[in-house]
Structure formats: structure tokens, C-alpha cells
Write an enzyme that holds these catalytic residues in place. Structure first.
Site, mmCIF file in Angstrom:
data_model
loop_
_atom_site.group_PDB
_atom_site.id
_atom_site.type_symbol
_atom_site.label_atom_id
_atom_site.label_comp_id
_atom_site.label_asym_id
_atom_site.label_seq_id
_atom_site.Cartn_x
_atom_site.Cartn_y
_atom_site.Cartn_z
ATOM 1 N N ASN A 247 0.814 -1.214 0.000
ATOM 2 C CA ASN A 247 0.000 0.000 0.000
ATOM 3 C C ASN A 247 0.851 1.270 0.000
ATOM 4 O OD1 ASN A 247 -2.487 -1.206 -0.137
ATOM 5 N ND2 ASN A 247 -2.846 -1.186 2.072
ATOM 6 N N ASN A 272 -7.429 -9.867 3.246
ATOM 7 C CA ASN A 272 -8.342 -8.819 2.794
ATOM 8 C C ASN A 272 -9.705 -9.377 2.397
ATOM 9 O OD1 ASN A 272 -8.165 -9.830 0.110
ATOM 10 N ND2 ASN A 272 -6.340 -8.599 -0.271
ATOM 11 N N ILE A 273 -10.608 -8.477 2.035
ATOM 12 C CA ILE A 273 -12.003 -8.864 1.780
ATOM 13 C C ILE A 273 -12.125 -9.793 0.579
ATOM 14 C CG2 ILE A 273 -12.915 -6.764 2.843
ATOM 15 C CD1 ILE A 273 -13.347 -5.646 0.002
ATOM 16 N N CYS A 335 -6.584 -1.097 10.056
ATOM 17 C CA CYS A 335 -6.297 -1.947 8.897
ATOM 18 C C CYS A 335 -6.058 -1.005 7.727
ATOM 19 C CB CYS A 335 -7.432 -2.933 8.640
ATOM 20 S SG CYS A 335 -9.084 -2.203 8.564
ATOM 21 N N SER A 336 -6.809 -1.120 6.667
ATOM 22 C CA SER A 336 -6.660 -0.180 5.553
ATOM 23 C C SER A 336 -7.512 1.063 5.803
ATOM 24 C CB SER A 336 -7.043 -0.853 4.234
ATOM 25 O OG SER A 336 -6.140 -1.901 3.925
ATOM 26 N N ASP A 337 -8.831 0.892 5.722
ATOM 27 C CA ASP A 337 -9.724 2.027 5.949
ATOM 28 C C ASP A 337 -10.362 2.005 7.330
ATOM 29 O OD1 ASP A 337 -9.343 3.254 3.443
ATOM 30 O OD2 ASP A 337 -10.676 1.797 2.507
ATOM 31 N N ARG A 381 -20.781 -4.456 1.707
ATOM 32 C CA ARG A 381 -20.289 -5.791 2.047
ATOM 33 C C ARG A 381 -21.378 -6.853 1.878
ATOM 34 N NH1 ARG A 381 -16.358 -3.453 1.121
ATOM 35 N NH2 ARG A 381 -14.693 -2.865 2.572
#
Length: 742
Positions: A247, A272-273, A335-337, A381
């Protein structure tokens, strides 16, 4: 052709075969009906009905044509899979096209804005106040304060209007940190432990390879200083380190250790998702294997890596909880967001640290805070609307729910809620039936006005709270009142059979321990309540026999008693005495016999347990703990007749049918592991929630509590003349007492 035209032209398809996924030879021939909200499959004999809510449909796939017709496979988001064989290819094509258009293209068309709830469920939202939850944790205090800089969602549109930060921070720090963090999600307080250690959450910094932000560094130092017990704090990055490094190339990344002094950095590798979505799809494929061997099934499950992912989430949460409780260090999680893995880890660690969150009410507060207020992207999601990018869908909330379930298996007495509650939460996050899960953040729900236009899921839980209680819960047990710090081994985790195979009745146990205990508890409550009324009637009958009072057999006998109660002899008024004096003299000289018996009868209060062997009318009366107006003999109209006693006896089922016997309700709806079976308290048979009413008081119960009664028995009871008389008498007595009190 739009969806309305498709539904109009294709209301039903006949001669459709529903194939048993485990036995191709077992088929049910019936008709598919399409409504504006459901797909319904009904066989001609009415032995089975299958209802599928449109918003729960995940995929609709056409399979290769067979000799019997065109197969259509429907998968739902709550893990139901059905293969339908449609005789005509054109009908199959039309049905496939119609079902593929069902997902709405805007929030306004979601099911929650159309849903009409049962009468017992009001469109009332029990308000959740974030400030109240923080006050319970002792915030604000000397170290932490509340800031309203985000009151208009200007600083961060996915955070709540009020945020909690260290008292030593300045507005410039907050604004600077917000600009330096992805999506403006700066570090804010989410949990404060009694020992002073805290959990804060945020998103990744926009650091790239060399960028830094002095305000962000100062904010983290302020967070560190709120805890006097430690000179260092943890920064937990819940991504694999390689993902965080990657990232950086996009101008994001993770904190530079050189710029953040007194910080301990740790990566907790949660995927990740996209990997999680792929893993769940593999789980579903493994669950749909046709007659697999043991090796095939176990290898398929192992290849999904699903339990490895659950283990990674739990281990991260346990590490955070241990750092807070044992090391007494503050922890910053991102995490990321900061709205997927961060929400999972913060909520699970809070659940481990605080017994309060293991209650039904506390768990609601936890979800409101970590998932609703701090902005989990439920609509993206869960794929609520058609405009949602399919690549954004991921089972993040499901993994949290399963993590909680795994903990309930380790500590079965520590949680007030049961498995059914967790499954209900998962299902309704996808169903769009309630407004709580709509949108991606609190601002979205405010803009949509869900509190004014939809029903609340928590109101539904409150009205059916007994369905979600864990019969094994022991508040006084050590596990229920302390911090939980389990050690997770590979052998510790279980595959959640009741979740992923819930509709495969042949694979599930006939009845699990929790459901059996719930059945026994309900049956015991019903019989105990009925026994108390029988004890009362026995005392009344014994008194009647010992004092020569004939028990009325019907309402006509009661009318005769009423006539005898009022003396009819004429009274002369020429003696100079007033009318009141004459009435008093007459009553004292010749009291009605029925009144004497009633006074004695009314002096006999109800006791909580059994009939005393040395009972005598001459005994000192007990002081009643409470008197139930509609079932106490305070008036002649309430003297129990033989007819009434027989009616009371016949209104309660002594024997109940066991839960494991029926596979379908009387309405043909199949029972599954997520759906509670109810026993009708009058006939004792099993029913689903659609066939049970909770708003009736049975005459055979001592208490005035509502009892679950099937609709057939409700009609039978309410049309009984005796029930109508009893109800009218109770209402009249209550009115008379109200007038006297006024």
C-alpha cells in the site's frame, strides 16, 4: 421490460420439480409463485412451502438442460440452496431474467421501506446514545474528552458526530491527523478498561514511503499519556505485512517507526475482503458436494482456509485483550480504511474484556458502537443494492459473528445470548427487513430517515427476547464475570454446522442441548404457573366444603348468590334514625351468609408453593406478595364455577410434543436450526413463529403473562362464551377498582 412488468407477466410457474440436493431421486412437484417480495414454492398437496425473500437471493444460475427440463439453481445469503427443474425452457429463461433483476438499484426500493410488521411490533426505535455508552465506561474524565468537531460530518463522514479523544489534544491536531489518515478516520477512543488502558481505532496513514504528519504523531503521544501505567503502547496493523508494504506504493501504508517514539508495532495477518469472499464461496461449494467421501469433504473444507481465517481474527483480538488486561498498555488498531478488520478486532477484544458486552443488551451496545456508529459498510459488504460493486462484497460481519460463536463454544455459560441470536443477526444484516443495517455509515441512515420510515431490529429482539436467551447462561459463574483470555489451537475451532448446513435436516442432530433445555424451561414455567392456579382453586373448594358453601356449577348459581347478597326487606323510616344508621344496624344484626363466606374466602391469600398439610381456615392469613385481579376471588362474579374450573383445566396442555419429532410446521414451512420451534401452551404441538400468537392470556394460568398459543387454539378460546364472560368480568372489575381509586 422492468421488474414490475416481469412480475406481472410471470406470476407463477407450474409443474416445477424441487430436487433434494442429497438425493436426486427424491423430488417434489409443485408451483413457483412470485410476489413483489418473495418467491414461494408450494406443492399441490400442501405438504411443503418454501419461502425465499428476494433480498436474500445471492445468485441465480441456469444449469445444463436435462430430460426433465431446464434446471435453475438459487442460492441465498443465509446458505439455502435449491435446484428447481422447470419443464419449459422459456419459463426457465423468463424466471431467470426476472430473478436476476430483483436486486434494487437504490436504497429507496429496499424491503425495509415496504415491510409491514406483525401487530405486536411497533415502528418505534429505542434510541442508542453513544454518549451513554461512554458514560458507562467513565468517559469523559481527566484523561478523555468529547469533541463535536464532526457534528456535521465535515471532518469524517463515516464517523459519528461525537468523538472521544485525549483531553490534551487540540483541534489542529485532530484536523491534521484526519487529513493524514485514509478516509479522514483519525484515532479515536472505542473502549476504556477499568485499569485505565484503552483501545483506539483509526485507518492507515497516508505515509507512502516518506511522508509524515506532526499532528498525527502528537495525537498518538497524547493517547500514550492517558495511561500512567505504561510508557509504551501498541500499534496493531491487522493486515499481513506484505499488504501494508504494497500500500505504500499507492501513497498509503503504515506508520514509520522512526517518527513514532515509544510505540511497539505488530502486524496481525488477517487477509483482505477478496480472499475472505473467495474462501466463503469455497465453503459453500464444499457444503453442496453430492455424496462426498470423508476424504473429499474434509479436504474440501481444509482447502477453503475458512477456519484459519477465523483463527487469525480471534488471535488478533486475544492479543489486544491481553495487552490491555495483563500488560496494561494502550492499543491502537487499524487496517486499511478501519471499517472491516478493525471493527472485527475491536469488538471481539471488547467482548473478551468486558462481561457487560456478553449480555443481550450489552452486545447490542457493542454492535451499535463498533459497527453502526463507526461505519461498517453493510450495504457494500452485503450487496444490498444493484449499484454495489460485487468486488466490495465480503463476509466481514459473518466472520465476527462466527468468532463470537466460537467463543460461546469455549465458554457456554458466559454469554446470555444463544446461537439463534447470532444467526438472526447475520440473516437480517442481509435481509434488508430492518433499517439498522441499511447504508454504509450513520450519515447514510440519517439521510435515509430509517428511524422514521422503517422498523428496528432491536425492537424485534426485545419483543422476542426469550427466543434468544442462552439457557446455560450463569451470571454468577467466574467466566461470566471476568476477562476471557483463551488459547486458540487448531483443534479448538469447530465447523459451524448449524449455520452452513441449517437447511439440511438430515445432517443435523435431531435436537441440540440448548434447544432441549429451552424446551424444558418453557414447559416447567407453564406447568408451574398452571399448578399455582390449581392450588388456589383447591383451597377455595376446600373452604367451600368446610363451611357449607355450595360451589356454583354455572353463572345462574352466581346470579342467585348475588340476589341473596342484597337484603330486600323493607325498612321503616319513622323511627327517627337516618337511612345510613338503619342500613348499618340491619347489616350488623343480619349479615348475609354469602358475605360472611366471601369475607373468609378473600382472607385466604395465595401462596407461592404447595398446599400445607396442616391447612385450616382458622390459620393466620398469609400476606399476599401480589394479587392478580382477573384471577382473584374478590367479587361474587369471580367465584369459580365447576364449568369455569373445567375450562381452565382444558386450556393448558400438560404434555408437550418434543422438538425433534416434526420436520415441518402445520403450515408446511420446514423447520431449520435458526428457526425456533414453539410449543402451543394449550395443545402442546410444535409450530413456527408465523403460526404462534403471543398476545393471549390463558385462563388456566395463575399469572397474567402472555403465553404462546397457536392460531387454531386462539380462535377456539376467544369464541368460547365462558372466555368472553371471564374477560368481560375482569374488565368490569378493573374499571370499578379504578373508579374507587379515583
Amino acid at each position: 421490460m422492468d421488474l414490475a412488468d416481469s412480475l406481472a407477466s410471470l406470476r407463477s410457474v407450474e409443474n416445477v420439480r424441487l430436487i433434494d440436493r442429497f438425493n436426486n431421486r427424491q423430488q417434489i412437484i409443485g408451483t413457483i409463485f412470485l410476489t413483489s417480495t418473495h418467491l414461494i414454492f408450494v406443492d399441490p398437496e400442501g405438504k411443503r412451502e418454501t419461502w425465499i425473500l428476494h433480498s436474500l437471493i445471492s445468485t441465480v444460475d441456469r444449469l445444463p438442460i436435462t430430460q426433465l427440463g431446464s434446471p435453475l439453481r438459487i442460492r441465498t445469503k443465509h446458505f439455502f440452496s435449491a435446484d428447481f427443474i422447470i419443464p419449459k425452457e422459456r419459463d426457465c429463461s423468463d424466471l431467470h431474467a426476472t430473478l436476476s433483476q430483483l436486486k434494487p438499484d437504490s436504497y429507496e426500493k429496499l424491503y425495509c421501506f415496504l415491510y409491514q410488521a406483525p401487530n405486536y411490533l411497533e415502528k418505534v426505535w429505542d434510541p442508542f446514545l453513544l454518549a451513554t455508552e461512554y458514560m458507562r465506561m467513565g468517559v469523559p474524565n481527566l484523561e478523555w474528552k468529547v469533541e463535536d468537531n464532526n457534528s456535521n460530518f465535515e471532518m469524517c463522514d463515516t464517523y459519528p458526530p461525537l468523538i472521544y479523544v485525549p483531553t490534551s489534544t487540540t483541534k489542529s491536531m485532530l484536523l491534521g491527523s484526519s487529513k493524514f489518515r485514509s478516509r479522514g478516520r483519525l484515532p479515536i477512543l472505542t473502549y476504556l478498561h477499568p485499569n485505565g488502558a484503552s483501545i483506539t481505532r483509526c485507518s492507515q496513514p497516508l505515509s507512502g514511503f516518506s511522508a509524515r504528519c506532526l499532528e498525527d504523531e502528537q495525537l498518538l503521544q497524547c493517547i500514550l499519556k492517558t495511561n500512567s501505567q505504561s510508557n509504551t503502547m501498541y500499534i496493531i496493523d491487522t493486515r499481513p505485512r506484505i499488504n501494508a508494504v504494497a500500500n505504500r506504493a499507492a501513497g498509503k501504508g503504515y506508520e514509520n517507526e522512526v517518527n513514532y517514539s515509544n510505540m511497539q508495532f505488530k502486524f496481525c495477518p488477517i487477509e483482505n475482503i477478496h480472499i475472505m469472499r473467495s474462501s466463503l464461496n469455497k465453503v459453500l461449494d464444499a457444503c453442496e458436494l453430492k455424496d462426498p467421501s470423508m476424504n473429499q469433504y474434509l479436504n474440501s473444507l481444509d482447502n477453503t482456509s475458512w477456519l484459519q481465517h477465523i483463527k487469525a481474527v480471534l488471535e488478533a483480538a486475544i492479543f489486544i485483550a491481553r495487552a490491555i488486561d495483563v500488560e496494561k498498555k494502550n492499543v491502537l488498531v487499524h487496517c486499511s480504511d478501519g471499517w472491516d478488520r478493525t471493527a472485527q478486532c475491536c469488538s471481539l477484544s471488547s467482548l473478551l474484556l468486558s462481561p457487560y458486552y456478553r449480555s443481550i443488551h450489552g452486545f447490542r451496545m457493542l454492535i451499535e458502537k463498533e459497527w453502526f456508529s463507526f461505519g461498517h459498510k453493510f450495504s457494500d459488504r452485503c450487496g444490498h443494492i444493484r449499484t454495489s460493486d460485487n468486488k466490495e462484497q465480503s463476509p466481514v460481519f459473518l466472520q465476527f459473528i462466527e468468532g463470537v460463536w466460537q467463543l460461546t463454544q469455549l465458554y457456554p455459560t458466559a454469554f446470555e445470548f444463544n446461537e439463534r441470536f447470532l444467526m438472526s443477526l447475520h440473516d437480517h444484516s442481509h435481509s434488508c427487513q430492518y433499517g439498522n443495517f441499511i447504508g454504509n455509515c450513520e450519515k447514510d441512515r440519517l439521510d435515509l430517515g430509517v428511524k422514521d420510515r422503517t422498523y428496528s431490529y432491536w425492537n424485534y429482539v426485545l419483543q422476542n427476547v426469550n427466543d434468544f436467551r442462552n439457557p446455560l447462561f450463569r451470571p454468577q459463574s467466574s467466566y461470566a464475570s471476568e476477562v476471557l483470555l483463551p488459547t486458540i489451537f487448531p483443534q479448538t475451532l469447530k465447523f459451524w454446522l448449524n449455520m452452513y448446513h441449517r437447511f439440511d435436516s438430515g445432517l443435523l442432530p435431531k435436537e441440540n442441548t440448548a434447544n432441549t433445555l429451552t424446551h424444558l424451561v418453557d414447559h416447567t414455567i407453564a406447568l408451574s404457573d398452571h399448578a399455582r392456579l390449581l392450588e388456589k382453586r383447591i383451597r377455595e373448594l376446600r373452604f367451600s366444603l368446610e363451611n357449607g358453601v355450595t360451589t356454583p356449577t354455572s353463572n345462574e348459581d352466581i346470579n342467585e348468590l348475588q340476589e341473596n347478597q342484597n337484603p330486600t326487606s323493607s325498612i321503616e323510616h319513622d323511627s327517627g334514625s337516618s337511612e345510613n344508621e338503619l342500613n348499618q344496624t340491619t347489616a350488623e344484626s343480619n349479615p348475609p351468609k354469602s358475605n360472611q363466606h366471601l369475607q373468609l374466602l378473600n382472607s385466604l391469600s395465595d401462596v407461592e408453593s404447595g398446599i400445607s398439610s396442616d391447612y385450616s381456615p382458622k390459620m393466620k392469613p398469609f400476606s399476599p406478595s401480589f394479587i392478580l385481579p382477573h384471577q382473584s376471588s374478590l367479587e361474587i362474579n369471580d367465584i369459580p364455577t365447576i364449568e369455569r374450573i373445567a375450562f381452565e383445566l382444558n386450556s393448558i396442555a400438560v404434555d408437550w410434543r418434543t422438538y425433534h419429532a416434526p420436520l415441518h410446521c402445520a403450515c408446511s414451512s420446514p423447520f431449520d436450526s435458526a428457526q425456533r420451534k414453539y410449543n402451543c401452551w394449550r395443545c402442546g404441538e410444535n409450530f413456527c413463529i408465523r403460526c404462534i400468537e403471543h398476545g393471549i392470556r390463558l385462563p388456566g394460568l395463575y399469572s397474567t403473562n402472555f403465553a404462546p398459543v397457536c392460531k387454531t387454539c386462539v380462535r377456539s378460546i376467544k369464541t368460547s362464551p365462558l372466555y368472553i364472560d371471564i374477560t368481560a368480568s375482569a374488565i368490569s372489575n378493573n374499571r370499578n377498582k379504578s373508579n374507587i381509586n379515583d
